[in-house]
Write a protein that holds these residues in place. Sequence first.
Motif, mmCIF file in Angstrom:
data_model
loop_
_atom_site.group_PDB
_atom_site.id
_atom_site.type_symbol
_atom_site.label_atom_id
_atom_site.label_comp_id
_atom_site.label_asym_id
_atom_site.label_seq_id
_atom_site.Cartn_x
_atom_site.Cartn_y
_atom_site.Cartn_z
ATOM 1 N N UNK A 46 44.970 43.747 18.980
ATOM 2 C CA UNK A 46 44.521 43.118 17.742
ATOM 3 C C UNK A 46 45.299 41.837 17.458
ATOM 4 N N UNK A 47 46.587 41.834 17.818
ATOM 5 C CA UNK A 47 47.414 40.641 17.616
ATOM 6 C C UNK A 47 47.461 39.841 18.910
ATOM 7 N N UNK A 48 46.976 38.592 18.918
ATOM 8 C CA UNK A 48 46.982 37.786 20.141
ATOM 9 C C UNK A 48 48.351 37.655 20.785
ATOM 10 N N UNK A 49 49.391 37.656 19.972
ATOM 11 C CA UNK A 49 50.736 37.515 20.521
ATOM 12 C C UNK A 49 51.076 38.650 21.479
ATOM 13 N N UNK A 94 37.378 42.516 26.251
ATOM 14 C CA UNK A 94 38.203 43.709 26.449
ATOM 15 C C UNK A 94 39.635 43.465 25.981
ATOM 16 N N UNK A 95 40.154 42.276 26.256
ATOM 17 C CA UNK A 95 41.516 41.939 25.818
ATOM 18 C C UNK A 95 41.589 41.871 24.303
ATOM 19 N N UNK A 96 40.607 41.241 23.696
ATOM 20 C CA UNK A 96 40.608 41.135 22.223
ATOM 21 C C UNK A 96 40.504 42.502 21.565
ATOM 22 N N UNK A 146 38.718 22.430 16.356
ATOM 23 C CA UNK A 146 37.819 23.022 17.358
ATOM 24 C C UNK A 146 38.335 24.367 17.841
ATOM 25 N N UNK A 147 39.159 25.003 17.033
ATOM 26 C CA UNK A 147 39.736 26.292 17.413
ATOM 27 C C UNK A 147 38.676 27.385 17.325
ATOM 28 N N UNK A 148 38.601 28.220 18.355
ATOM 29 C CA UNK A 148 37.679 29.355 18.372
ATOM 30 C C UNK A 148 38.475 30.648 18.230
ATOM 31 N N UNK A 149 39.251 30.948 19.244
ATOM 32 C CA UNK A 149 40.158 32.093 19.234
ATOM 33 C C UNK A 149 41.163 31.880 20.350
ATOM 34 N N UNK A 150 42.261 32.588 20.267
ATOM 35 C CA UNK A 150 43.298 32.401 21.282
ATOM 36 C C UNK A 150 42.788 32.686 22.695
#
Length: 274
Positions: free
Chosen positions: A162-165, A156-158, A191-195
């Motif tokens: 649209x911008x993680x910041x 829901x947050x994503x 190992x980055x997935x998403x913020x």
Amino acid sequence: MNWATNHDASLDALKLVQGSLKVELMMVPREDFVTCTPDETAAQVKARNLHQFSYFPVVNGDKRVIGLYHAERWFTEDAPETRISHDFAPLSEDIVIGADASIFDFVMQADTHPTNLVVSGNQIAGLVSLSDLQKLPVRASLFALITSLEMAMALAIERNWKAPADWMNLLSDGRKQKLKDAIDDAKKRDSFVSEIAFAQLSDKAGVICKSNLLNEGRNKLGKTFRDIERLRNKVAHADQYAATPETAKSVCRAVRSIYSMKANLLKVIEAKES
């Protein structure tokens, strides 16, 4: 390599997981029943109830279960000479549940119906009660439920930012810095997935509360999230989370809140994707 995200936050996926965790896994089997008969009196049952069982299955002369007797009433009071035949709950839909029902079919109503006889085929196969919420199958079910809620929160947050910041700016400076440090470290280790994958439950809860994403009162929503987080921590760390009738009933309330919250989050997700 960039690990792909896979947010399966649907209620259908949750039901598939929970469908394998059935009431029969947590019940007391029939061969272990401690029973009473219609001819006994409340005083007689209390005298032999050394382990303080809250409910007794009532059996007739053919050893067939005909209902439940509520013995907990007399834990701290003198029991009367009333015969059980005049003071028990006969078999009805209110006190039975199917052996193949999901554990949460019981948990969702266990604070108002704390003991159910478990039906398998055409016979009583066991008994499940509020005190059974501490058992391992229930712990596994709770962990799956809370994990699925976190997935829905993340998605829901994503979808909303649209911008993680943008959502990260709703965090405190300290939490935002810890999150950025974890993200930078993951990128260095490939190992980055998403913020959002690095946000704690409390982070996601804070974002949802501050943004009014669920259109509920912030104070009420914040308390609900805190209750859920306390339950999650106890479940994850093998602590007792339902050691008393009061704490067990709080688990039932938390489970209903999680289902309701997840349904509302899925509505948000669907609206953003349409």
